[in-house]
Motif scaffolding. Structure first.
Motif, PDB file in Angstrom:
ATOM      1  N   ILE A 133      67.747  65.082  23.682  1.00 34.23           N
ATOM      2  CA  ILE A 133      68.463  66.066  22.489  1.00 34.23           C
ATOM      3  C   ILE A 133      68.289  66.136  20.890  1.00 34.23           C
ATOM      4  CG2 ILE A 133      71.492  65.423  21.276  1.00 34.23           C
ATOM      5  CD1 ILE A 133      71.596  64.205  24.698  1.00 34.23           C
ATOM      6  N   ILE A 134      68.191  64.783  20.602  1.00 37.85           N
ATOM      7  CA  ILE A 134      67.527  64.880  19.684  1.00 37.85           C
ATOM      8  C   ILE A 134      66.135  65.776  18.896  1.00 37.85           C
ATOM      9  CG2 ILE A 134      66.462  63.084  17.414  1.00 37.85           C
ATOM     10  CD1 ILE A 134      67.506  60.779  18.304  1.00 37.85           C
ATOM     11  N   ILE A 135      65.583  65.892  19.536  1.00 37.65           N
ATOM     12  CA  ILE A 135      63.875  66.869  19.392  1.00 37.65           C
ATOM     13  C   ILE A 135      64.708  68.226  19.620  1.00 37.65           C
ATOM     14  CG2 ILE A 135      62.203  67.620  20.645  1.00 37.65           C
ATOM     15  CD1 ILE A 135      61.698  64.412  20.917  1.00 37.65           C
ATOM     16  N   GLU A 136      65.082  68.287  20.920  1.00 40.36           N
ATOM     17  CA  GLU A 136      65.515  69.863  20.854  1.00 40.36           C
ATOM     18  C   GLU A 136      66.602  70.460  20.628  1.00 40.36           C
ATOM     19  OE1 GLU A 136      66.294  69.634  25.441  1.00 40.36           O
ATOM     20  OE2 GLU A 136      63.988  69.643  25.917  1.00 40.36           O
ATOM     21  N   GLN A 137      67.660  70.201  20.423  1.00 40.10           N
ATOM     22  CA  GLN A 137      68.776  70.235  19.619  1.00 40.10           C
ATOM     23  C   GLN A 137      68.940  70.595  18.085  1.00 40.10           C
ATOM     24  OE1 GLN A 137      72.356  69.273  20.982  1.00 40.10           O
ATOM     25  NE2 GLN A 137      71.734  69.199  23.039  1.00 40.10           N
ATOM     26  N   ARG A 138      67.324  69.877  17.620  1.00 44.00           N
ATOM     27  CA  ARG A 138      67.982  69.998  16.060  1.00 44.00           C
ATOM     28  C   ARG A 138      67.630  71.401  15.391  1.00 44.00           C
ATOM     29  NH1 ARG A 138      61.188  67.781  15.766  1.00 44.00           N
ATOM     30  NH2 ARG A 138      60.275  69.143  16.648  1.00 44.00           N
ATOM     31  N   ILE A 139      67.284  72.391  16.078  1.00 44.32           N
ATOM     32  CA  ILE A 139      66.549  73.718  15.867  1.00 44.32           C
ATOM     33  C   ILE A 139      68.605  74.641  15.639  1.00 44.32           C
ATOM     34  CG2 ILE A 139      66.598  74.771  17.979  1.00 44.32           C
ATOM     35  CD1 ILE A 139      64.926  75.987  14.681  1.00 44.32           C
ATOM     36  N   LEU A 140      69.085  73.862  16.807  1.00 43.76           N
ATOM     37  CA  LEU A 140      70.605  73.894  15.883  1.00 43.76           C
ATOM     38  C   LEU A 140      70.567  73.693  14.052  1.00 43.76           C
ATOM     39  CD1 LEU A 140      71.878  73.688  19.710  1.00 43.76           C
ATOM     40  CD2 LEU A 140      71.667  75.736  18.267  1.00 43.76           C
ATOM     41  N   HIS A 153      71.387  69.348   0.835  1.00 45.64           N
ATOM     42  CA  HIS A 153      71.383  68.584   1.523  1.00 45.64           C
ATOM     43  C   HIS A 153      69.429  68.332   2.186  1.00 45.64           C
ATOM     44  CE1 HIS A 153      75.351  68.663   3.396  1.00 45.64           C
ATOM     45  NE2 HIS A 153      75.208  67.227   4.198  1.00 45.64           N
ATOM     46  N   ASN A 154      68.887  67.631   2.139  1.00 44.65           N
ATOM     47  CA  ASN A 154      67.532  67.561   2.299  1.00 44.65           C
ATOM     48  C   ASN A 154      67.838  67.704   3.973  1.00 44.65           C
ATOM     49  OD1 ASN A 154      65.657  66.923   3.089  1.00 44.65           O
ATOM     50  ND2 ASN A 154      65.052  66.270   1.046  1.00 44.65           N
ATOM     51  N   ILE A 155      67.193  68.494   4.295  1.00 41.51           N
ATOM     52  CA  ILE A 155      66.776  68.952   5.573  1.00 41.51           C
ATOM     53  C   ILE A 155      66.126  67.970   6.447  1.00 41.51           C
ATOM     54  CG2 ILE A 155      66.384  70.519   7.739  1.00 41.51           C
ATOM     55  CD1 ILE A 155      66.829  72.958   6.330  1.00 41.51           C
ATOM     56  N   GLU A 156      65.341  67.504   6.380  1.00 42.23           N
ATOM     57  CA  GLU A 156      64.474  66.557   6.505  1.00 42.23           C
ATOM     58  C   GLU A 156      65.412  65.195   6.650  1.00 42.23           C
ATOM     59  OE1 GLU A 156      60.489  66.031   5.457  1.00 42.23           O
ATOM     60  OE2 GLU A 156      59.114  67.746   5.576  1.00 42.23           O
ATOM     61  N   ASP A 157      66.269  64.519   5.555  1.00 42.64           N
ATOM     62  CA  ASP A 157      66.410  63.510   5.315  1.00 42.64           C
ATOM     63  C   ASP A 157      68.016  63.773   6.759  1.00 42.64           C
ATOM     64  OD1 ASP A 157      65.501  62.373   3.696  1.00 42.64           O
ATOM     65  OD2 ASP A 157      66.238  63.354   2.032  1.00 42.64           O
ATOM     66  N   VAL A 158      68.373  64.717   7.159  1.00 41.76           N
ATOM     67  CA  VAL A 158      69.813  65.294   7.776  1.00 41.76           C
ATOM     68  C   VAL A 158      69.043  65.003   9.096  1.00 41.76           C
ATOM     69  CG1 VAL A 158      71.064  66.581   8.865  1.00 41.76           C
ATOM     70  CG2 VAL A 158      70.774  66.377   6.185  1.00 41.76           C
ATOM     71  N   LEU A 159      67.589  64.868   9.776  1.00 40.60           N
ATOM     72  CA  LEU A 159      67.217  65.642  11.355  1.00 40.60           C
ATOM     73  C   LEU A 159      66.743  64.436  11.434  1.00 40.60           C
ATOM     74  CD1 LEU A 159      65.090  68.409  11.215  1.00 40.60           C
ATOM     75  CD2 LEU A 159      67.747  68.232  11.828  1.00 40.60           C
ATOM     76  N   PHE A 160      66.613  63.226   9.979  1.00 44.20           N
ATOM     77  CA  PHE A 160      66.063  61.534  10.669  1.00 44.20           C
ATOM     78  C   PHE A 160      66.761  60.377  10.802  1.00 44.20           C
ATOM     79  CE2 PHE A 160      62.339  65.410  10.634  1.00 44.20           C
ATOM     80  CZ  PHE A 160      61.878  64.991  12.473  1.00 44.20           C
ATOM     81  N   ASP A 161      67.345  61.448   9.833  1.00 44.18           N
ATOM     82  CA  ASP A 161      68.435  59.621   9.570  1.00 44.18           C
ATOM     83  C   ASP A 161      68.785  59.072  10.730  1.00 44.18           C
ATOM     84  OD1 ASP A 161      70.207  58.067   8.527  1.00 44.18           O
ATOM     85  OD2 ASP A 161      72.156  60.264   7.855  1.00 44.18           O
ATOM     86  N   ASP A 162      68.130  57.699  10.218  1.00 42.59           N
ATOM     87  CA  ASP A 162      68.304  56.633  11.170  1.00 42.59           C
ATOM     88  C   ASP A 162      69.203  55.386  10.126  1.00 42.59           C
ATOM     89  OD1 ASP A 162      66.390  56.257   9.283  1.00 42.59           O
ATOM     90  OD2 ASP A 162      64.740  54.930  11.094  1.00 42.59           O
ATOM     91  N   GLU A 163      69.890  55.139   9.760  1.00 43.48           N
ATOM     92  CA  GLU A 163      70.195  54.722   9.085  1.00 43.48           C
ATOM     93  C   GLU A 163      70.991  53.727  10.211  1.00 43.48           C
ATOM     94  OE1 GLU A 163      69.473  52.604   5.912  1.00 43.48           O
ATOM     95  OE2 GLU A 163      68.016  53.841   5.379  1.00 43.48           O
ATOM     96  N   PRO A 164      71.305  52.222   9.976  1.00 42.89           N
ATOM     97  CA  PRO A 164      72.063  51.585  11.322  1.00 42.89           C
ATOM     98  C   PRO A 164      73.514  52.432  11.074  1.00 42.89           C
ATOM     99  CG  PRO A 164      70.726  50.085   9.450  1.00 42.89           C
ATOM    100  CD  PRO A 164      70.596  51.223   9.079  1.00 42.89           C
ATOM    101  N   TYR A 165      74.637  52.704  12.338  1.00 45.96           N
ATOM    102  CA  TYR A 165      75.221  53.296  12.065  1.00 45.96           C
ATOM    103  C   TYR A 165      76.762  52.614  12.354  1.00 45.96           C
ATOM    104  CZ  TYR A 165      78.779  57.370  13.899  1.00 45.96           C
ATOM    105  OH  TYR A 165      80.350  58.122  14.057  1.00 45.96           O
ATOM    106  N   GLN A 166      77.561  52.888  11.781  1.00 48.02           N
ATOM    107  CA  GLN A 166      78.642  51.883  12.113  1.00 48.02           C
ATOM    108  C   GLN A 166      79.913  52.651  12.598  1.00 48.02           C
ATOM    109  OE1 GLN A 166      80.838  49.283   9.506  1.00 48.02           O
ATOM    110  NE2 GLN A 166      82.006  48.161  10.750  1.00 48.02           N
ATOM    111  N   SER A 167      80.806  52.167  14.073  1.00 43.58           N
ATOM    112  CA  SER A 167      81.312  53.355  14.379  1.00 43.58           C
ATOM    113  C   SER A 167      82.969  53.661  13.722  1.00 43.58           C
ATOM    114  CB  SER A 167      81.501  53.747  16.090  1.00 43.58           C
ATOM    115  OG  SER A 167      82.010  52.317  16.068  1.00 43.58           O
TER     116      SER A 167
END
Length: 223
Positions: A133-140, A153-167
């Motif tokens: 999903i991360i790979i195929e839907q990034r174009i959208l 927004h830096n597009i690369e930072d958005v696409l590869f944001d892997d910081e810990p996520y707290q819901s």
């Protein structure tokens, strides 16, 4: 409502291509017997076509028989990469994805899904499918950001944001699951949905499929 299995899109083109490649490979092999001067060329061509045929056969075998299972309780997606499942009550919105730019709406060949809560979806999704999903839907997301009026927004930072996520419920996701959760939030910000389903995988027109999902969702809410 009764359980309903939605089959994946017809794969007749793949079968036809396989038959073509198989026939071509046999023909190329025959050249080695009748045209000695073309032996090397025919062998290379034959090997290449057989390899292509093998890849298509593997794809044909591995593809899921069903794309979705719809029940009165939940919607479940199937693929050779794994799947995801979510109750109808956790889906807040279903619709056709669109990109907005200067007051114009550009429809996209994707179905968008927006969830009320990420936690169970992120916990239970197949890691391989999450990566897909991360790979195929990034174009959208790339298209949506480029057409937006937001320039901080830096597009690369958005696409590869892997910081810990707290819901919102306090659960913390790391690694691939964190990347998917962040991606879903960015998708919601720029596209209005959390993740998407490509029209190419459907067995019917996209509007008909959206209608089918909405009928099951409405029936679940009434119960």
């Amino acid at each position: 409502m009764e359980t309903y299995h939605v089959k994946s899109a017809p794969i007749t083109p793949y079968v036809m291509l396989f038959v073509f490649c198989f026939t071509a490979s046999i023909s190329a092999s025959c050249l080695t017997f009748f045209i000695p001067t073309m032996t090397l060329l025919a062998t290379i061509l034959s090997t290449t076509l057989i390899g292509i045929s093998a890849v298509i056969v593997i794809r044909y075998i591995c593809d899921s028989k069903y794309l979705f299972t719809l029940t009165f309780m939940h919607c479940q997606y199937h693929s050779r990469y794994g799947g995801w499942s979510t109750p109808w009550r956790n889906i807040s919105q279903l619709g056709k994805a669109e990109i907005s730019h200067q007051g114009w709406q550009q429809p996209l060949p994707w179905i968008g899904i927006k969830l009320n809560d990420y936690d169970d979806f992120i916990k239970n999704i197949s890691p391989r499918l999450a990566a897909r999903i991360i790979i195929e839907q990034r174009i959208l997301l790339v298209m949506a950001i480029k057409h937006s009026d937001v320039d901080n927004h830096n597009i690369e930072d958005v696409l590869f944001d892997d910081e810990p996520y707290q819901s919102k419920n306090g659960n913390i996701f790391k690694g691939l699951r964190a990347m998917l959760a962040h991606r879903m939030e960015y998708n919601r910000e720029f596209l209005g949905f959390d993740f998407f389903i490509s029209e190419d995988t459907l067995d019917r027109p996209i509007n008909d499929f959206i209608g089918l999902l909405r009928r099951y969702k409405a029936a679940a809410i009434r119960q």
